[in-house]
Design a protein around this motif. Structure first.
Motif, short mmCIF file in Angstrom:
data_model
loop_
_atom_site.label_atom_id
_atom_site.label_comp_id
_atom_site.label_asym_id
_atom_site.label_seq_id
_atom_site.Cartn_x
_atom_site.Cartn_y
_atom_site.Cartn_z
N THR A 6 0.84 -1.20 0.00
CA THR A 6 0.00 0.00 0.00
C THR A 6 0.87 1.25 0.00
N PRO A 7 0.73 2.13 -0.97
CA PRO A 7 1.55 3.35 -1.00
C PRO A 7 1.28 4.22 0.23
N SER A 8 2.33 4.84 0.73
CA SER A 8 2.17 5.77 1.85
C SER A 8 1.61 7.09 1.35
N THR A 9 1.19 7.92 2.30
CA THR A 9 0.70 9.25 1.93
C THR A 9 1.78 10.03 1.20
N ALA A 10 3.01 9.96 1.69
CA ALA A 10 4.11 10.67 1.04
C ALA A 10 4.33 10.18 -0.39
N GLN A 11 4.24 8.87 -0.59
CA GLN A 11 4.42 8.32 -1.94
C GLN A 11 3.30 8.76 -2.88
N LEU A 12 2.08 8.78 -2.38
CA LEU A 12 0.94 9.22 -3.19
C LEU A 12 1.09 10.68 -3.60
N ILE A 13 1.55 11.50 -2.67
CA ILE A 13 1.75 12.91 -2.98
C ILE A 13 2.90 13.09 -3.97
N ALA A 14 3.96 12.33 -3.76
CA ALA A 14 5.11 12.43 -4.67
C ALA A 14 4.75 12.01 -6.09
N ALA A 15 3.79 11.10 -6.22
CA ALA A 15 3.40 10.60 -7.54
C ALA A 15 2.35 11.47 -8.22
N ARG A 16 1.85 12.48 -7.54
CA ARG A 16 0.78 13.32 -8.10
C ARG A 16 1.26 14.08 -9.33
N ARG A 17 0.42 14.15 -10.34
CA ARG A 17 0.71 14.99 -11.51
C ARG A 17 0.38 16.43 -11.17
N PRO A 18 1.29 17.35 -11.34
CA PRO A 18 1.00 18.77 -11.08
C PRO A 18 -0.22 19.23 -11.88
N GLY A 19 -1.02 20.08 -11.24
CA GLY A 19 -2.21 20.59 -11.92
C GLY A 19 -3.35 19.63 -11.96
N HIS A 20 -3.25 18.52 -11.23
CA HIS A 20 -4.30 17.50 -11.22
C HIS A 20 -4.81 17.29 -9.79
N ALA A 21 -6.03 16.72 -9.71
CA ALA A 21 -6.60 16.36 -8.42
C ALA A 21 -5.77 15.26 -7.77
#
Length: 412
Positions: A6-21
Motif C-alpha cells: 500500500t503506498p504511503s501518503t508521502a508516496q501518493l503525494i510524490a506521484a501526483r501529476r501537477p495541476g491534477h486532483a
C-alpha cells in the motif's frame, strides 16, 4: 518481514501529476486522514470562531480538532484564552455544548472547578498532600486578531506575525470588535475536508449550483483571480484605486505559499450585499466602510477558514475534519453590536443566500466524494483559469505534507 504494497501518503503525494486532483486514497483513506491531522491540523493555526461568539466574561465556544476537544473562553480580564477541554481529574470534557456562558469552568463529573484563566480553584476531598497548582487546565495557543480567534495545538506554533499584521489592518475597518452574532449554523458535509475547501476555492461550479449567490457574486474568474496588488482585472484594479483614495485596505496580499490571502473585490453592478435583492441586509452598517458598495473583503486561510466582510455584515466560516469523509462547517453572521433584529435587519434577508449556498455546496461536495469513492475514479486536470485557487490549495497541501512526512520517514 513482509512488504506492505500500500503506498504511503508521502508516496501518493510524490506521484501526483501537477495541476491534477489528488489520488483517491488522499480523499478517503484512513492513513491519509490521520497524516492530515498529525501534520496539518495539529500543527497549523486554525480559525476557532469570531470573538463576538465569546462577548462577555465566562462566554465560551468549543471545537473538536481530530482527537482534541478544545474550549475557548473570555476571562474576567477580557482576554480570550483556549484550553484542552479535558478535566485534570479523570478526563471528563468540561464543556459539552458548542457555546455557552458560565462564571467558572466546572467539570460535570465531580465538580472540579477552574477559573477562566485555567487555574484549579476547587477539588473536593483530595487529601492534605494534594497541590491544586499542579492541576491547572492545559493551555492551547490562542490569539485574537481584531475579532478573529485562532488557536494552535502545536507545542511550538508556526509564525503568525505576517498574517496577524495584514489581517488586523484589513479587517479593522469592518469593526468586528464591535459586532455580535446574529445567527450561526453548523452542518456536516459527507466529504473530505480537502474537497470542502477545494469547492470553496473555485466558482467554476457557481452558475450551475448557486443561483442565489450569483445574483451578486460574479462567477467570472477574472473577478477573483489576482496575481498581485497591481495585477488583476480592470474592474478590480479600479475598485482598488477607489479604496486607496478612501484609505481602505483592499489590494491583494498573500502568504508566499498561498496559505492565506485577502483582497477586497466589488460585487456585480455596484450591489451592496449577499442578499436576494443585492441591497444591504442591515441598516446599521458595520465598522467604518466609506460606501454601501465597498464590496467584499475576502479572506481565506488554509486549512480551516474562508470569510466575507461586507459593509453591512460579515460572514465567517470554520471547517473541521470529522472523519476521512466528513467535515463540519460552521457559519457565523455578524452584525453591528447595536443592530436590532426586526428593526435594523430581518434574519431571513440576512441569511437566505448563504444558508442556500452552504446547502448547495454540501450537495456538491457529497456527490464529489461519492464519485471519488469509486475504484473507477482517476484524478483529472484542473482548469488553470477557473480553478487556480484549487491549484493553490493542493500545491500548498502537497508542499507541507511532503516536507513533514519526508522528515518523519527519514528519521525512520
Amino acid at each position: 518481514m513482509t512488504h506492505d504494497p500500500t503506498p504511503s501518503t508521502a508516496q501518493l503525494i510524490a506521484a501526483r501529476r501537477p495541476g491534477h486532483a489528488l489520488d483517491r486514497a488522499l480523499y478517503c483513506g484512513r492513513q491519509a486522514y490521520q497524516d492530515d491531522l498529525d501534520h496539518i491540523w495539529y500543527r497549523e493555526w486554525l480559525f476557532a470562531g469570531p470573538a463576538a461568539q465569546v462577548p462577555r466574561t465566562g462566554s465560551y465556544l468549543t471545537m473538536q480538532v481530530g482527537d482534541y476537544p478544545v474550549v475557548v473562553t473570555r476571562g474576567a480580564d477580557g482576554r480570550i484564552r483556549a484550553f484542552h477541554n479535558v478535566c485534570r481529574h479523570r478526563g471528563q470534557r468540561l464543556c459539552a455544548k458548542a457555546a455557552g456562558t458560565g462564571a467558572k469552568l466546572v467539570c460535570p463529573y465531580h465538580q472540579w472547578t477552574y477559573d477562566l484563566d485555567g487555574k484549579l480553584l476547587f477539588a473536593r476531598d483530595m487529601g492534605p498532600d494534594f497541590d491544586p497548582a499542579k492541576y491547572s487546565l492545559k493551555p492551547v495557543h490562542c490569539i485574537d486578531l481584531k475579532g478573529m480567534i485562532f488557536i494552535c495545538l502545536a507545542q511550538v506554533p508556526p509564525a503568525i506575525n505576517e498574517l496577524a499584521a495584514n489581517l488586523m489592518r484589513y479587517v479593522a475597518p469592518s469593526g468586528l470588535d464591535r459586532s455580535k452574532v446574529a445567527h450561526s449554523s453548523t452542518i456536516v458535509e459527507k466529504g473530505n475536508w480537502k474537497l470542502v475547501m477545494e469547492n470553496n476555492r473555485e466558482c467554476y461550479h457557481c452558475s450551475g449550483s448557486h443561483p442565489s449567490l450569483c445574483r451578486t457574486y460574479s462567477d467570472d474568474p477574472l473577478m477573483t483571480v489576482m496575481e498581485g496588488p497591481n495585477s488583476a482585472s480592470p474592474e478590480i484594479l479600479a475598485h482598488w484605486d477607489r479604496c486607496d483614495a478612501a484609505g481602505l485596505p483592499a489590494r491583494f496580499v498573500n502568504a508566499p505559499d498561498m496559505q492565506w490571502r485577502m483582497a477586497r473585490v466589488p460585487l456585480m453592478d455596484h450591489q451592496e450585499s449577499f442578499t436576494m435583492s443585492g441591497k444591504a441586509a442591515v441598516a446599521r452598517r458595520m465598522g467604518q466602510l466609506p460606501w454601501n458598495d465597498a464590496g467584499s473583503l475576502m479572506f481565506y486561510h488554509f486549512p480551516s477558514s474562508w470569510n466575507h466582510f461586507l459593509p453591512d455584515h460579515a460572514i465567517v466560516f470554520r471547517i473541521l475534519p470529522v472523519s476521512p469523509t466528513e467535515t463540519q462547517v460552521t457559519t457565523w453572521w455578524l452584525v453591528h453590536e447595536d443592530a436590532v433584529e426586526g428593526t435594523d435587519y430581518d434574519l431571513d434577508t440576512l441569511t437566505t443566500v448563504w444558508l442556500a449556498t452552504n446547502d448547495e455546496d454540501r450537495q456538491v461536495v457529497e456527490e464529489n466524494q461519492l464519485g471519488i469513492l469509486s475504484p473507477a475514479y482517476e484524478p483529472g486536470p484542473y482548469s488553470p483559469s477557473q480553478e487556480a485557487g484549487v491549484i493553490h490549495l493542493i500545491d500548498w497541501y502537497c508542499g507541507v505534507m511532503s516536507a513533514r512526512l519526508g522528515l518523519r520517514q527519514a528519521a525512520e
